[in-house]
Scaffold this motif. Sequence first.
Motif, PDB file in Angstrom:
ATOM      1  N   VAL A 116       0.950  -1.196   0.218  1.00 17.92           N
ATOM      2  CA  VAL A 116      -0.079  -0.018  -0.114  1.00 17.92           C
ATOM      3  C   VAL A 116       0.794   1.403   0.046  1.00 17.92           C
ATOM      4  N   VAL A 117       0.737   2.122  -0.932  1.00 16.25           N
ATOM      5  CA  VAL A 117       1.496   3.398  -1.051  1.00 16.25           C
ATOM      6  C   VAL A 117       0.290   4.589  -1.022  1.00 16.25           C
ATOM      7  N   ASP A 118       0.776   5.475  -0.152  1.00 17.29           N
ATOM      8  CA  ASP A 118      -0.128   6.756  -0.178  1.00 17.29           C
ATOM      9  C   ASP A 118       0.459   7.923  -1.229  1.00 17.29           C
ATOM     10  N   GLY A 119      -0.615   8.377  -1.730  1.00 15.16           N
ATOM     11  CA  GLY A 119      -0.389   9.531  -2.600  1.00 15.16           C
ATOM     12  C   GLY A 119       0.109   9.580  -3.902  1.00 15.16           C
ATOM     13  N   MET A 120      -0.274   8.041  -4.329  1.00 12.36           N
ATOM     14  CA  MET A 120       0.155   7.800  -5.996  1.00 12.36           C
ATOM     15  C   MET A 120      -1.134   7.815  -6.778  1.00 12.36           C
ATOM     16  N   ARG A 121      -1.228   8.775  -7.468  1.00 14.12           N
ATOM     17  CA  ARG A 121      -2.354   9.136  -8.285  1.00 14.12           C
ATOM     18  C   ARG A 121      -2.373   8.325  -9.441  1.00 14.12           C
ATOM     19  N   GLY A 122      -3.391   7.594  -9.610  1.00 15.07           N
ATOM     20  CA  GLY A 122      -3.214   6.570 -10.900  1.00 15.07           C
ATOM     21  C   GLY A 122      -3.108   7.068 -12.222  1.00 15.07           C
ATOM     22  N   GLN A 123      -3.592   8.260 -12.664  1.00 12.18           N
ATOM     23  CA  GLN A 123      -3.330   8.809 -13.771  1.00 12.18           C
ATOM     24  C   GLN A 123      -1.821   9.038 -14.107  1.00 12.18           C
ATOM     25  N   SER A 124      -1.064   9.611 -12.995  1.00 11.39           N
ATOM     26  CA  SER A 124       0.294   9.943 -13.018  1.00 11.39           C
ATOM     27  C   SER A 124       1.091   8.504 -13.206  1.00 11.39           C
ATOM     28  N   VAL A 125       0.584   7.494 -12.384  1.00 13.23           N
ATOM     29  CA  VAL A 125       1.426   6.213 -12.566  1.00 13.23           C
ATOM     30  C   VAL A 125       1.235   5.787 -13.979  1.00 13.23           C
ATOM     31  N   GLN A 126       0.027   5.690 -14.399  1.00 12.27           N
ATOM     32  CA  GLN A 126      -0.238   5.415 -15.920  1.00 12.27           C
ATOM     33  C   GLN A 126       0.602   5.945 -16.852  1.00 12.27           C
ATOM     34  N   LEU A 129       3.444   7.671 -16.385  1.00  9.59           N
ATOM     35  CA  LEU A 129       4.901   7.272 -16.229  1.00  9.59           C
ATOM     36  C   LEU A 129       5.542   5.956 -16.432  1.00  9.59           C
ATOM     37  N   ALA A 130       4.469   5.020 -16.421  1.00 11.02           N
ATOM     38  CA  ALA A 130       4.830   3.538 -16.632  1.00 11.02           C
ATOM     39  C   ALA A 130       5.912   3.046 -15.960  1.00 11.02           C
ATOM     40  N   PRO A 131       5.959   3.248 -14.825  1.00  8.07           N
ATOM     41  CA  PRO A 131       7.252   2.936 -14.057  1.00  8.07           C
ATOM     42  C   PRO A 131       7.573   1.341 -14.507  1.00  8.07           C
ATOM     43  N   PRO A 132       8.886   0.940 -14.616  1.00  2.00           N
ATOM     44  CA  PRO A 132       9.159  -0.340 -15.190  1.00  2.00           C
ATOM     45  C   PRO A 132       8.835  -1.724 -14.150  1.00  2.00           C
ATOM     46  N   HIS A 133       8.965  -1.586 -12.918  1.00  2.00           N
ATOM     47  CA  HIS A 133       8.558  -2.648 -12.144  1.00  2.00           C
ATOM     48  C   HIS A 133       6.930  -2.962 -11.895  1.00  2.00           C
ATOM     49  N   ILE A 134       6.442  -1.595 -11.753  1.00  2.00           N
ATOM     50  CA  ILE A 134       4.911  -1.801 -11.848  1.00  2.00           C
ATOM     51  C   ILE A 134       4.535  -2.479 -13.016  1.00  2.00           C
ATOM     52  N   THR A 135       4.991  -1.843 -14.301  1.00  2.00           N
ATOM     53  CA  THR A 135       4.641  -2.553 -15.391  1.00  2.00           C
ATOM     54  C   THR A 135       4.989  -3.912 -15.666  1.00  2.00           C
ATOM     55  N   SER A 136       5.899  -4.497 -14.816  1.00  2.00           N
ATOM     56  CA  SER A 136       6.445  -5.748 -15.145  1.00  2.00           C
ATOM     57  C   SER A 136       5.348  -6.720 -14.362  1.00  2.00           C
ATOM     58  N   LEU A 137       4.464  -6.360 -13.603  1.00  2.00           N
ATOM     59  CA  LEU A 137       3.437  -7.151 -12.979  1.00  2.00           C
ATOM     60  C   LEU A 137       2.319  -7.413 -13.919  1.00  2.00           C
ATOM     61  N   LEU A 138       2.080  -6.613 -14.997  1.00  2.00           N
ATOM     62  CA  LEU A 138       0.758  -6.473 -15.735  1.00  2.00           C
ATOM     63  C   LEU A 138       0.406  -7.511 -16.608  1.00  2.00           C
ATOM     64  N   ASN A 139       1.392  -8.273 -16.874  1.00  2.00           N
ATOM     65  CA  ASN A 139       1.135  -9.440 -17.873  1.00  2.00           C
ATOM     66  C   ASN A 139       0.508 -10.566 -17.417  1.00  2.00           C
ATOM     67  N   HIS A 140       0.170 -10.576 -15.853  1.00  2.00           N
ATOM     68  CA  HIS A 140      -0.395 -11.514 -15.072  1.00  2.00           C
ATOM     69  C   HIS A 140      -1.097 -10.893 -14.185  1.00  2.00           C
ATOM     70  N   ALA A 141      -1.986  -9.957 -14.503  1.00  2.00           N
ATOM     71  CA  ALA A 141      -2.655  -9.073 -13.386  1.00  2.00           C
ATOM     72  C   ALA A 141      -4.090  -8.609 -13.878  1.00  2.00           C
ATOM     73  N   ILE A 142      -4.825  -8.236 -12.832  1.00  2.00           N
ATOM     74  CA  ILE A 142      -6.120  -7.653 -13.080  1.00  2.00           C
ATOM     75  C   ILE A 142      -5.927  -6.231 -12.362  1.00  2.00           C
ATOM     76  N   VAL A 191       4.785  19.468  -3.546  1.00  3.07           N
ATOM     77  CA  VAL A 191       4.935  19.946  -4.841  1.00  3.07           C
ATOM     78  C   VAL A 191       3.720  19.899  -5.868  1.00  3.07           C
ATOM     79  N   GLY A 192       2.778  18.888  -5.747  1.00  2.00           N
ATOM     80  CA  GLY A 192       1.915  18.559  -6.587  1.00  2.00           C
ATOM     81  C   GLY A 192       1.951  17.053  -7.013  1.00  2.00           C
ATOM     82  N   TYR A 193       0.806  16.455  -7.187  1.00  2.00           N
ATOM     83  CA  TYR A 193       0.840  15.104  -7.477  1.00  2.00           C
ATOM     84  C   TYR A 193       0.520  14.807  -8.844  1.00  2.00           C
ATOM     85  N   ASP A 194       1.648  15.290  -9.717  1.00  2.00           N
ATOM     86  CA  ASP A 194       1.552  15.032 -11.028  1.00  2.00           C
ATOM     87  C   ASP A 194       2.903  14.411 -11.573  1.00  2.00           C
ATOM     88  N   GLU A 195       3.006  13.735 -12.517  1.00  2.97           N
ATOM     89  CA  GLU A 195       4.254  13.360 -13.055  1.00  2.97           C
ATOM     90  C   GLU A 195       4.973  14.540 -13.822  1.00  2.97           C
TER      91      GLU A 195
END
Length: 563
Positions: free
Chosen positions: A49-59, A61-74, A194-198
Motif C-alpha cells: 500500500v502506497v499513499d499519494g500515488m495518483r493513478g493517472q500519474s502512474v499510468q 509514467l509507466a514505471p518499469p517494475h509496476i509495468t512488469s506485473l501487468l502481464n499476469h494481472a487484473i 509540489v503537486g501530485y503529477d508526473e
Amino acid sequence: MLPHLGLVGLFAGLLVVSCQQEFDKTIPDTANNDSVNVTYGQPKVLYVVVDGMRGQSVQNLAPPHITSLLNHAIYSWVSLGDAETAKPGANWASLFTGVSKTKHGVLDNDFSNNHFDIYPLIYKRIKALDSAMNIQVFTTSQVFKDHLTDDTDASELLANDEAVKSAVKTALGDENAGFITAHFSNPNAVGASVGYDETKPAYKEAVLAFDNELGEMLEALEARPTYNQENWLVVVTSSIGGSYPITNDDNTVFSNPVANTFTIFSAARYRTRYISKPFVGNRLRGDFVQFQGQRRAILEPDAEGTDNNALYDLDSSAFTIELKIKKNKRIKNIYPCVLGKRPEWSSGWPSNGWVIFLENDFWQFNARGTGDGNQVKGGVLADASWSSVAVVGVIRDGERYIRTFTNGAFNNETNIQGWGNLNADAPLSIGYIQGQGHGEGDVYVADIRIWKAALPDDVIAQYACETTIDENHPYYSYLAGYWPVAGDTDGIIRDEGPFGSHLTMTSDDFSYNEINDYLCAPTTEDLGQSVPRSFDVPTQIFTWLKIARQESWQLDGRTWLDQ
C-alpha cells in the motif's frame, strides 16, 4: 417428430456418459483431499500500500517494475478511494476491513470512532480460520501501526520507505512468510509539497523511487527457494491520490484526483485484464437558463388569449412527463420545485396539482387530487451532469398507478387510484412555485416532454437519453408539449410540440449559460462498482486465500475476475 426427439435424447445421454468418462480420465484421484497444496500450491500474499500515488500519474509514467506485473494481472489506473476524504486513514480502514467508512467509522486519519469490533481487520478474519498463517506488517506511520496491525505476528514502525523495503526483503527470506503488508508514504509527502503529477520533477522522482523499492521486493520474492511451490498474490495499490488541477473535468468521481488511485492484483495464474474508465454518457450541449432561487418560467395565455394550460392537467387519465435535470454539485436540496402545475408548493401539500421536486440527491413526484395525494420517489441524480427523469401515469386493470424512471431505468410504482382528479387552476411552471417549507432550487432543465399517453417501459428506456424527438417517435401523435429549452435566449422557452405552448420567464434576473456536460451518466455509486475500490481489496484477498466470505461480515467489496 417424436421418434426424432427420442434419438436426440439417446444421443445426449451417450454424450454425457462419454464426456464424464473423459473427464474422469483427466482428473486424478486425490482421495478427496481438498488442500490447496494439491492443485495450486500454498496461497500467500504480498500486500503493498502506497499513499499519494495518483493513478493517472502512474499510468503516464509507466514505471518499469509496476509495468512488469501487468502481464499476469487484473489492474486499473482509475480505481477509487473515498471521494470525500483528504487524508489516507479512511481508505486504510477500507483497505483492511473490506467495508466503507459508513460502516468502519474512520474519517480521514481519525480512528476514535472506529467500528473494528463489528468490522474487524482482515488479519483477524484470516487468523480465525488459519491460526498458523504468519502475518507481518511494516509501516512508516505511527497511526497506521497503532490502529491497523492487530492480530498480526509482528509489526514494525520504520523511519522511511527505504527501511520498509529492507524489512520486507528480510521477511521474504523467512520460509514461513505467509502474509506481508508493506506501507509506503513518501510519494504522498512529496506530492503534498509540489503537486501530485508526473510533470513535477520531485513527484516523478518519488514515484520512481517507490517503483525501485517495489522491484527489489519482487526480486526477493522470486528468490525464495520455495517460490515455485507457492502461490503468491501480489497486491499493489495506492490508498489515496492527490490534489491536482484536472483539465478535462467530466463532473464525475473520475475527475476527483484525490479519489484517483491505482490497483494491481498480480499472480502467475492470472490472465491480463485491464479495467478502464467506464462509459459516462453522451453529452448534452447548449445555452440553458439557470433556474436558481425564485426564477421561473410559466405558461401564459398567448396574444390572442388562447390558454393551453388545461393541456397539462393530469386529470384522471394516462400521461407521461419526461425531462432532463442538471443539479449543481453538493447542493443540499430541500424540496425545491423543478417542474409543476400547482398554485402553491408548501408543506402538507395544501393545493391540488402536481410537481417534480428534488430532495437531497434524488428526485420525487408529488401530486394531490380531489381525493388524496402523496409522493412517489424517483432515483438518484448525478452531481453536475444531466439526468433523465420520467413520470408515467398508467391505468392497469381499472386502477391508476404512478411509475418513476431515472435514465430509462424503473425506480418505483404507487397505486394512486384514491387520489382522484389531479387538475389544478395554475400555470405550467419551470422552476420556483410559491409556498412555504421548501428550499429554492439551483438547476438546469432541458428536453421537457409531456404526453397524453402512458409510454411503455421499453419506449422510456429507448428515448430517455436521446436529446431530440421527431415524428419517428412511436407516440409522437400523443405529444402535448415539447420544450428543448436550449438556445432560447430572449426569455421565452419555446414549445416545439403541436400546440406552441411557449413559456415566459417571469423576471429579468436570469442569464443563459453554455453547458456541455454528460447525459445519463451513472451515479457515483454505480460508477464506483465498475472499477476496483479500496474496500474491494480484502474481498479479493479472501478469495485468493480460499476463505469464503460470510454474509454476517457485511463486506462491501467484490471479487474481480481475470476475464
